[in-house]
Scaffold this motif. Sequence first.
Motif, PDB file in Angstrom:
ATOM      1  N   VAL A  41       0.683  -1.008  -0.503  1.00  0.00           N
ATOM      2  CA  VAL A  41      -0.306  -0.132  -0.150  1.00  0.00           C
ATOM      3  C   VAL A  41       0.576   1.347   0.105  1.00  0.00           C
ATOM      4  CG1 VAL A  41       0.146   0.251   2.383  1.00  0.00           C
ATOM      5  CG2 VAL A  41      -1.853   1.167   1.191  1.00  0.00           C
ATOM      6  N   LYS A  42       0.781   2.117  -0.832  1.00  0.00           N
ATOM      7  CA  LYS A  42       1.114   3.527  -0.835  1.00  0.00           C
ATOM      8  C   LYS A  42       0.837   4.441   0.209  1.00  0.00           C
ATOM      9  CE  LYS A  42       1.627   3.569  -6.186  1.00  0.00           C
ATOM     10  NZ  LYS A  42       1.857   3.729  -7.486  1.00  0.00           N
ATOM     11  N   VAL A  43       2.130   4.841   0.653  1.00  0.00           N
ATOM     12  CA  VAL A  43       1.365   5.877   1.887  1.00  0.00           C
ATOM     13  C   VAL A  43       2.727   7.558   1.839  1.00  0.00           C
ATOM     14  CG1 VAL A  43       1.416   6.113   4.343  1.00  0.00           C
ATOM     15  CG2 VAL A  43       1.686   4.204   3.882  1.00  0.00           C
ATOM     16  N   GLU A  44       1.895   8.411   1.589  1.00  0.00           N
ATOM     17  CA  GLU A  44       2.394  10.054   0.826  1.00  0.00           C
ATOM     18  C   GLU A  44       2.765  10.563   2.847  1.00  0.00           C
ATOM     19  OE1 GLU A  44       2.401  10.155  -1.642  1.00  0.00           O
ATOM     20  OE2 GLU A  44       1.445   8.202  -2.521  1.00  0.00           O
ATOM     21  N   LEU A  75       5.922 -15.984 -10.958  1.00  0.00           N
ATOM     22  CA  LEU A  75       6.964 -15.367  -9.855  1.00  0.00           C
ATOM     23  C   LEU A  75       7.632 -13.172 -10.821  1.00  0.00           C
ATOM     24  CD1 LEU A  75       7.903 -14.682  -7.427  1.00  0.00           C
ATOM     25  CD2 LEU A  75       9.889 -16.219  -8.096  1.00  0.00           C
ATOM     26  N   LEU A  76       7.723 -13.992 -11.888  1.00  0.00           N
ATOM     27  CA  LEU A  76       8.597 -12.791 -12.087  1.00  0.00           C
ATOM     28  C   LEU A  76       7.221 -11.959 -13.101  1.00  0.00           C
ATOM     29  CD1 LEU A  76      10.140 -10.922 -14.360  1.00  0.00           C
ATOM     30  CD2 LEU A  76      10.279 -12.142 -15.763  1.00  0.00           C
ATOM     31  N   GLU A  77       6.034 -12.341 -13.075  1.00  0.00           N
ATOM     32  CA  GLU A  77       5.407 -11.725 -13.626  1.00  0.00           C
ATOM     33  C   GLU A  77       4.646 -10.849 -12.080  1.00  0.00           C
ATOM     34  OE1 GLU A  77       0.543 -11.992 -15.287  1.00  0.00           O
ATOM     35  OE2 GLU A  77       1.889 -13.696 -15.462  1.00  0.00           O
ATOM     36  N   ALA A  78       4.170 -11.615 -11.403  1.00  0.00           N
ATOM     37  CA  ALA A  78       3.933 -11.057  -9.951  1.00  0.00           C
ATOM     38  C   ALA A  78       5.035 -10.034  -9.375  1.00  0.00           C
ATOM     39  CB  ALA A  78       3.661 -11.733  -8.867  1.00  0.00           C
ATOM     40  N   LEU A  79       6.062 -10.691  -9.605  1.00  0.00           N
ATOM     41  CA  LEU A  79       7.563  -9.247  -8.854  1.00  0.00           C
ATOM     42  C   LEU A  79       7.202  -7.896  -9.849  1.00  0.00           C
ATOM     43  CD1 LEU A  79       9.555  -9.311  -6.790  1.00  0.00           C
ATOM     44  CD2 LEU A  79      11.135 -10.679  -8.789  1.00  0.00           C
ATOM     45  N   ARG A  80       7.403  -8.445 -10.940  1.00  0.00           N
ATOM     46  CA  ARG A  80       7.072  -6.680 -11.994  1.00  0.00           C
ATOM     47  C   ARG A  80       5.676  -6.173 -12.042  1.00  0.00           C
ATOM     48  NH1 ARG A  80       5.089  -4.840 -16.490  1.00  0.00           N
ATOM     49  NH2 ARG A  80       5.358  -3.248 -17.938  1.00  0.00           N
ATOM     50  N   GLY A  81       4.930  -6.707 -11.219  1.00  0.00           N
ATOM     51  CA  GLY A  81       3.573  -5.743 -10.640  1.00  0.00           C
ATOM     52  C   GLY A  81       4.316  -5.305  -9.467  1.00  0.00           C
ATOM     53  N   PHE A  82       4.721  -5.974  -8.799  1.00  0.00           N
ATOM     54  CA  PHE A  82       5.123  -5.225  -7.061  1.00  0.00           C
ATOM     55  C   PHE A  82       6.207  -4.004  -7.677  1.00  0.00           C
ATOM     56  CE2 PHE A  82       8.063  -5.413  -3.586  1.00  0.00           C
ATOM     57  CZ  PHE A  82       7.170  -5.069  -2.382  1.00  0.00           C
ATOM     58  N   MET A  83       7.074  -4.025  -8.484  1.00  0.00           N
ATOM     59  CA  MET A  83       8.086  -3.430  -8.755  1.00  0.00           C
ATOM     60  C   MET A  83       7.773  -2.486  -8.871  1.00  0.00           C
ATOM     61  SD  MET A  83      10.835  -4.392  -6.978  1.00  0.00           S
ATOM     62  CE  MET A  83      11.786  -3.559  -7.386  1.00  0.00           C
ATOM     63  N   ALA A  84       7.012  -2.262 -10.057  1.00  0.00           N
ATOM     64  CA  ALA A  84       5.752  -1.086 -11.133  1.00  0.00           C
ATOM     65  C   ALA A  84       5.698  -0.450  -9.791  1.00  0.00           C
ATOM     66  CB  ALA A  84       5.677  -2.047 -11.983  1.00  0.00           C
ATOM     67  N   PHE A  85       4.537  -1.016  -8.857  1.00  0.00           N
ATOM     68  CA  PHE A  85       3.540   0.045  -7.828  1.00  0.00           C
ATOM     69  C   PHE A  85       4.744   0.751  -6.346  1.00  0.00           C
ATOM     70  CE2 PHE A  85       1.567  -0.224  -3.838  1.00  0.00           C
ATOM     71  CZ  PHE A  85       0.582   0.420  -4.113  1.00  0.00           C
ATOM     72  N   VAL A  86       5.805  -0.104  -6.314  1.00  0.00           N
ATOM     73  CA  VAL A  86       6.712  -0.245  -5.078  1.00  0.00           C
ATOM     74  C   VAL A  86       7.389   1.912  -5.842  1.00  0.00           C
ATOM     75  CG1 VAL A  86       6.015  -1.157  -3.521  1.00  0.00           C
ATOM     76  CG2 VAL A  86       8.257  -1.435  -5.108  1.00  0.00           C
ATOM     77  N   ASP A  87       7.772   1.504  -7.482  1.00  0.00           N
ATOM     78  CA  ASP A  87       8.254   2.086  -8.070  1.00  0.00           C
ATOM     79  C   ASP A  87       9.628   2.795  -7.303  1.00  0.00           C
ATOM     80  OD1 ASP A  87       9.146   3.707 -10.390  1.00  0.00           O
ATOM     81  OD2 ASP A  87       7.869   5.717  -9.779  1.00  0.00           O
ATOM     82  N   ASP A  88       9.917   3.808  -6.788  1.00  0.00           N
ATOM     83  CA  ASP A  88      11.395   4.040  -6.127  1.00  0.00           C
ATOM     84  C   ASP A  88      11.159   4.570  -4.825  1.00  0.00           C
ATOM     85  OD1 ASP A  88       9.531   6.592  -6.717  1.00  0.00           O
ATOM     86  OD2 ASP A  88      11.778   7.793  -7.895  1.00  0.00           O
ATOM     87  N   ARG A  89       9.769   4.247  -4.082  1.00  0.00           N
ATOM     88  CA  ARG A  89       9.351   4.698  -3.151  1.00  0.00           C
ATOM     89  C   ARG A  89      10.046   3.871  -2.040  1.00  0.00           C
ATOM     90  NH1 ARG A  89       4.133   6.701  -1.967  1.00  0.00           N
ATOM     91  NH2 ARG A  89       3.234   7.623  -4.031  1.00  0.00           N
ATOM     92  N   VAL A  90      10.823   4.799  -0.770  1.00  0.00           N
ATOM     93  CA  VAL A  90      11.344   3.656  -0.036  1.00  0.00           C
ATOM     94  C   VAL A  90      10.517   2.995   0.747  1.00  0.00           C
ATOM     95  CG1 VAL A  90      12.194   4.399   2.961  1.00  0.00           C
ATOM     96  CG2 VAL A  90      12.292   6.203   0.934  1.00  0.00           C
ATOM     97  N   LEU A  91      11.153   1.575   0.976  1.00  0.00           N
ATOM     98  CA  LEU A  91      10.016   0.706   1.417  1.00  0.00           C
ATOM     99  C   LEU A  91       9.930   0.142   2.731  1.00  0.00           C
ATOM    100  CD1 LEU A  91      11.159  -2.681  -1.022  1.00  0.00           C
ATOM    101  CD2 LEU A  91       9.624  -1.057  -1.362  1.00  0.00           C
ATOM    102  N   VAL A  92       8.516  -0.079   3.223  1.00  0.00           N
ATOM    103  CA  VAL A  92       8.596  -0.285   4.544  1.00  0.00           C
ATOM    104  C   VAL A  92       7.763  -1.474   5.392  1.00  0.00           C
ATOM    105  CG1 VAL A  92       7.366   1.221   6.998  1.00  0.00           C
ATOM    106  CG2 VAL A  92       8.069   2.235   5.489  1.00  0.00           C
ATOM    107  N   ALA A  93       8.300  -2.612   6.063  1.00  0.00           N
ATOM    108  CA  ALA A  93       7.731  -3.509   6.184  1.00  0.00           C
ATOM    109  C   ALA A  93       7.907  -3.794   8.097  1.00  0.00           C
ATOM    110  CB  ALA A  93       8.794  -4.542   5.997  1.00  0.00           C
ATOM    111  N   HIS A  94       7.414  -4.886   8.852  1.00  0.00           N
ATOM    112  CA  HIS A  94       7.415  -4.570   9.929  1.00  0.00           C
ATOM    113  C   HIS A  94       8.736  -6.393   9.829  1.00  0.00           C
ATOM    114  CE1 HIS A  94       6.612  -4.583  13.943  1.00  0.00           C
ATOM    115  NE2 HIS A  94       6.484  -6.108  14.078  1.00  0.00           N
ATOM    116  N   GLY A  95       9.849  -6.548  10.593  1.00  0.00           N
ATOM    117  CA  GLY A  95      10.231  -7.915  11.068  1.00  0.00           C
ATOM    118  C   GLY A  95      10.998  -7.831   9.138  1.00  0.00           C
ATOM    119  N   SER A  96      11.343  -6.231   8.809  1.00  0.00           N
ATOM    120  CA  SER A  96      12.073  -6.945   7.346  1.00  0.00           C
ATOM    121  C   SER A  96      13.051  -7.650   6.737  1.00  0.00           C
ATOM    122  CB  SER A  96      12.391  -5.297   6.723  1.00  0.00           C
ATOM    123  OG  SER A  96      13.511  -5.219   7.278  1.00  0.00           O
TER     124      SER A  96
END
Length: 245
Positions: free
Chosen positions: A85-88, A128-149
């Motif tokens: 999810v994107k956060v601004e 996997l490549l198709e799902a990964l492509r969609g994920f990387m396109a979505f996050v683009d150049d944003r800083v990533l955040v995860a819990h227990g990253s």
Amino acid sequence: MKEPMKGNGGFWDAFKGGGVSPRIASMLGAPSAQQIAFVRSLTKGQRRPETLHVPLTELKTAVFDLETTGFHYHYGDEILSFGAVKVEGERISEEIYYSLAKPACQIPERIIELTGITPEMAQSAPALLEALRGFMAFVDDRVLVAHGSAHDKAFLDVALWKTTKAHLGHRVLDTMMIARKLEPDRRISGGLDEWLAVYGIPITQRHHALEDSKMTARLWTALIERLKEQNVITLGDLYTFLSKN
């Protein structure tokens, strides 16, 4: 998606090793050549120094979570689903990403019970490549955040290397690490459930990549408020804060 032919010294080996340009690969008919080139492009140049000066209240982030077949990528465990999810700054966007990914390994019964992802669902999921492509396109150049990253970052990096021979170049923040630093006297294990309870965030559905991402996003925005009290204003301030003993 039909898999390109593999072989010693063949085209596919040369492409994966970097000996064939994506454009030539595409001309020669490798079905995933453009996807690989695209994902590779999204892993580069994501650690721009100027980002360190951006206030956390303005920082563009993508809070994400992965479900996997287990905890040991060294022994063949793989990604089952992506959620983000994107956060601004402190505002959680309605822009979301979710996709299952088809694993090459079997899904253990305990993981099926935990995530609700069945073998039938996985078999009909994107590669996997198709799902990964969609994920990387979505996050683009944003800083990533995860819990227990550490877990998610490791699996993501392995998936990138496996599919595109690229490494994750994004900055990754860990809400568990930040929460522990803010409240060092709390004697809790650090699980997402516990920190959600600390900050009064309702638990919706656990062990679902998108729902966990949404809850972690709420935790992240709550942590930004707490960080302000510690005079942690910019991303650079946050790194300094986390590095202190």
